[in-house]
Design a protein around this motif. Sequence first.
Motif, mmCIF file in Angstrom:
data_model
loop_
_atom_site.group_PDB
_atom_site.id
_atom_site.type_symbol
_atom_site.label_atom_id
_atom_site.label_comp_id
_atom_site.label_asym_id
_atom_site.label_seq_id
_atom_site.Cartn_x
_atom_site.Cartn_y
_atom_site.Cartn_z
ATOM 1 N N LYS A 162 0.846 -1.201 0.000
ATOM 2 C CA LYS A 162 0.000 0.000 0.000
ATOM 3 C C LYS A 162 0.883 1.254 0.000
ATOM 4 O O LYS A 162 0.649 2.222 -0.732
ATOM 5 C CB LYS A 162 -0.876 -0.028 1.258
ATOM 6 N N ARG A 163 1.925 1.205 0.811
ATOM 7 C CA ARG A 163 2.844 2.331 0.929
ATOM 8 C C ARG A 163 3.524 2.625 -0.411
ATOM 9 O O ARG A 163 3.670 3.786 -0.802
ATOM 10 C CB ARG A 163 3.891 1.998 1.993
ATOM 11 N N ILE A 216 1.008 4.228 -2.745
ATOM 12 C CA ILE A 216 0.784 5.631 -2.358
ATOM 13 C C ILE A 216 1.964 6.501 -2.809
ATOM 14 O O ILE A 216 1.783 7.584 -3.376
ATOM 15 C CB ILE A 216 0.586 5.750 -0.827
ATOM 16 N N THR A 217 3.178 5.998 -2.589
ATOM 17 C CA THR A 217 4.376 6.764 -2.973
ATOM 18 C C THR A 217 4.396 7.006 -4.485
ATOM 19 O O THR A 217 4.664 8.126 -4.945
ATOM 20 C CB THR A 217 5.656 6.019 -2.539
ATOM 21 N N ALA A 227 1.657 9.479 -5.419
ATOM 22 C CA ALA A 227 2.010 10.836 -4.971
ATOM 23 C C ALA A 227 3.097 11.419 -5.872
ATOM 24 O O ALA A 227 3.029 12.586 -6.257
ATOM 25 C CB ALA A 227 2.487 10.804 -3.525
ATOM 26 N N TYR A 248 4.279 8.792 9.656
ATOM 27 C CA TYR A 248 4.572 7.492 9.028
ATOM 28 C C TYR A 248 3.360 6.561 9.098
ATOM 29 O O TYR A 248 3.103 5.790 8.185
ATOM 30 C CB TYR A 248 5.772 6.840 9.719
ATOM 31 N N GLY A 249 2.622 6.716 10.172
ATOM 32 C CA GLY A 249 1.442 5.866 10.329
ATOM 33 C C GLY A 249 0.285 6.314 9.443
ATOM 34 O O GLY A 249 -0.731 5.621 9.346
ATOM 35 N N PRO A 258 0.204 7.236 5.804
ATOM 36 C CA PRO A 258 0.968 7.397 4.558
ATOM 37 C C PRO A 258 0.362 8.359 3.548
ATOM 38 O O PRO A 258 1.100 9.070 2.866
ATOM 39 C CB PRO A 258 1.049 5.973 4.000
ATOM 40 N N VAL A 259 -0.979 8.418 3.471
ATOM 41 C CA VAL A 259 -1.578 9.310 2.475
ATOM 42 C C VAL A 259 -1.311 10.764 2.869
ATOM 43 O O VAL A 259 -0.859 11.570 2.042
ATOM 44 C CB VAL A 259 -3.104 9.051 2.348
ATOM 45 N N ALA A 282 2.342 11.558 2.319
ATOM 46 C CA ALA A 282 2.674 11.765 0.896
ATOM 47 C C ALA A 282 2.197 13.139 0.442
ATOM 48 O O ALA A 282 2.907 13.846 -0.285
ATOM 49 C CB ALA A 282 2.054 10.663 0.049
#
Lengths: 339, 171, 531
Positions: free
Chosen positions: A3-4, A7-8, A11, C492-493, C495-496, C499
Amino acid sequence: MKKRVIITVCASLAVVLILAFLQSLVVPKYADNREGLLVGEYYAEAGGHDVIFVGDCEVYESFVPAVLWEKYGISSYIRGSSQQLVWQSYYLLEETFEYESPSVVVFNVLALKYGEPQREAYNRMTLDGMRWSSSKIGAIRASMTEEESLVDYVFPLLRFHSRITELSVDDFAYLFDRPKVSHSGYLMQKGIDPMDGDATEEGRELLDYTLPETSMEYLEKMRALCAENGAELVLIKAPTNSWRYWWYDEWDAQVVKYAEEKGLAYYNFIDETEEIGIDYTTDTYDKGVHLNVYGAEKMTEYFGRILEEKHGLADVSHTEAQAAEWRTRVDEYYKERNR
Amino acid sequence: MKKYIRYICLALALMCAFFAVACNDDTEGESGVGGADDKGVKVYVKYNGVTVKMGEKADDVIKALGEPQKKTEIGDCGGLGALVKYSYASLEIYVVESKDNGNVIDQITLRDDIVTTPEGVAIGMSVSDAKSALGEPDNATDKALEYKNGKYVLKIGFDGDTVNEINYITQ
Amino acid sequence: MLFASYGFIAFIAVMLAAYYLTPARWQWITLLVGSYVFYAFAGLECFVFILFTTVSAYIISRLIEREIKKENDYVAANRDTISKEERKAYRARAKKKRFHILLWGLFLNFGVLAVLKYSAFAVSNVNSIIALFGAKTLSLPSLIVPMGISFYTFQTMGYLIDVYRAKVTPERNPAKLALFVSFFPQLVQGPISRFSELGAQLTAPHRFNAKTVSFGLQRVLWGYFKKLVIADRVVIAIKTMLDSPEEYRGAYVLLLILLYSIQIYADFTGGIDITVGVAEAMGIKLAENFDRPFSSKSTKEYWRRWHITMGSWFRDYIFMPISVTRPMMKLNKAMAGKFGRVAASKTVAYIATTVTWFVTGLWHGAAWNFIVWGLLNCLVIMISEALEPTYKKFHQRFPRLTESKAYSKFMSVRTFMLMGVIRSLDCYGNVGLTFALWGSMFTLGGLGELLSGGIFELGLAAKDFIIVLVAVLVVYAVSVASVKGSVRERLYGRPVLSACLFGALLIAVIMFGAYGVGYDASQFIYGDRFR
């Protein structure tokens, strides 16, 4: 984790898109300084020209391709921009040969006076319009002033970001499309501002009257490039000679000598204004520094004859499609001229 | 105590070996790139009590000198800045107008012997007198002597043995 | 290579890639090569000096180590045969010998620093004295000052002293010591690290960890935000005022003090964020140099929170040793008999403080304004110390007032202003002029002019001030948020949100940064001063 990563990536893409949009917004639209758009307009008409003009304002204000076509059936384009330096002309020519094979290349010699990059703003006007190619990179490298860097040319946003607080209506109006400003590279000026008493002024004293080595080297490179591509290089000096852009006899002698040595034609039109028919009370828009459209038409007619008689352009043939295109261009030209 | 003094002396002696490496060759940097400095020829003239100096902002100078006999101005093709020539009886001042740097004195031309250089050199003087006032030139041709100061040059033109032109020029 | 240059950003990208592509056990070699390449950009001739410091520190530290070993071996071997007094006397002799070896290292390295950085200052002072007698003055020496010499010299000398004090085991591998001396992110402007904290980290293997790298890069980005959006924009107005300080008196001096405080904070902390962030991206944790300094309520607290590593260096290696030198001990003893213990220890502390601040001032720059700056800081600290009992009484008398939030804010603002006023010495660069301009503040001249548009004639338009104001508020908000713990860790917890925020920060840096053609590429102030 997955997921991270998603998202990265999303973005990053969003940031790139936003930056791309902002870049389009802040790059200069040259709504006032139309000269900045000249170089970029070439690509829409690239190919099939008999003559290519290269040089500074003295080419894009002195010759009218539409008139050259109308009177002599010669197809031409002007690859000129404000204070275009010799090496910029060289690289523009190098690029031009990738698109077409003109039989004559005309270079205006005034720019030989500059042996070093002058100002970033002028560089931008010439270089930003070029499409990316090895020629553009070469031109940038040769032209950069100390304060500039190649990265700023690759990402113009980095150069023009500060304009974000200076945006005008034009920046939004021409966000994706620029207005067309030239007629095959000719920038029309219809105003009349006669030459006054300043006509008697001569150029100021210089420290050294030797044309810079760098300029002469690029002139020689330009000659070799033309020879390689089967084009004849013709040197000219436009008829205008204001005290700020004075053409010194010492410079002329050096160009005459060079032309003789290399077997090139060189025409200095400064002393031929009468033969050309230029009248500085009506044919200049800025007190004799540049010709206006009426002066440029006279100059074009005069030079067209020379091209025809001395440079083998008397009977050039063109396809019907080319002729049709030129008819449209000529119409557009007169439409603006007589508006 | 003696021991410490010995240490210091030895340490200093060793360090001396390094300072040859540390000698800075860039001392000309400031004058080479930027304006004039105190080492080269003086690049100003005094006219009607006003100091006209190369590279200085022009507005106040022109204001102090008063209305010129003639002012001629030529813009440049990209609309980025004009070159203006202010003609006074004994002096011509060329000013480069720029959006970035303001209006800067770019050239000074002496027109007669009313104005002299700070060293006393004037048009009409003999070349040998000019030389004795200014010293050995940085460059000499058969028509002129050149004295440099950073990016500015004082050019003394001559015909035969007589000075006929005095110009301060930006390189 | 400037932090605010494309070259540096490209260098970081290459270094990070090279660092993580190198097999873990060789990573430190990549760092060393990278650091030397980085240093080479500053000029090859500077190499001689950093190599000299490295080699001399290596030899001296090994010699000291040998002495320590010899001493310990002797004591161990003769544990049963010599008396306690003999052992003590032997240890004292051995310590003295070690001390002499250490002195060699200190003299050589501080000597190089002193000559390169201070000889012109010394000669100009000698000249002023000579001129009084009408004699011919000496010509000023023109020497290069190698990049980061103050930082790496102090860091390395700290290492030598720690080795001497047997606080750290000397590094046996000269290349590893070379890396400690030259680690590139901190070469430009610190922080001044301790070998006990940094040494092992530099040579330890660090596997790629996305979180560590992204945290590091986030911190770098934050540093660029402070540096480019705030500091480099504000500096334009500061330069205008400093170009002709006589013209900008009264209210303008107040404005300069305020702007300079903002500028130096954004510039210096921004630079340190970049430094710490780059190291963090490689898994190396550098010492923090700032802890919300502008929230300090006293000068003493301010100096515990501002340029922390420098302050602790001077405390541990100058203040402490001076306090326990033989003359000081003697003085303490003599005074204690006559004036009591408290007065004696205070006197010793004041003398040590004065010397420390004199050296601190000198370290900041080879000029009188820095020395006066240091001594003024010292004076304020000493006065507050002396008046502490009075403050205490006041606090006890008005507990409701002194415990209120408003009073606490008042103290912070007072400290901020006081530090700002003293700090202006380093931008005016001339002690007499600075004092005259401080005086002009009380006349409040120029206030009308400033408010009627003069403020926008300093090279910054209203929109620039708005950009600065918004950016300062963002920095303030983040600073307040960081009191409760790492902002990055909390983001960090989410992420959206993270970002979006860092994306916006990147865009803000690119769009509102004062960089490139048309802006003066001002250097990091501390980097400029401490080459």
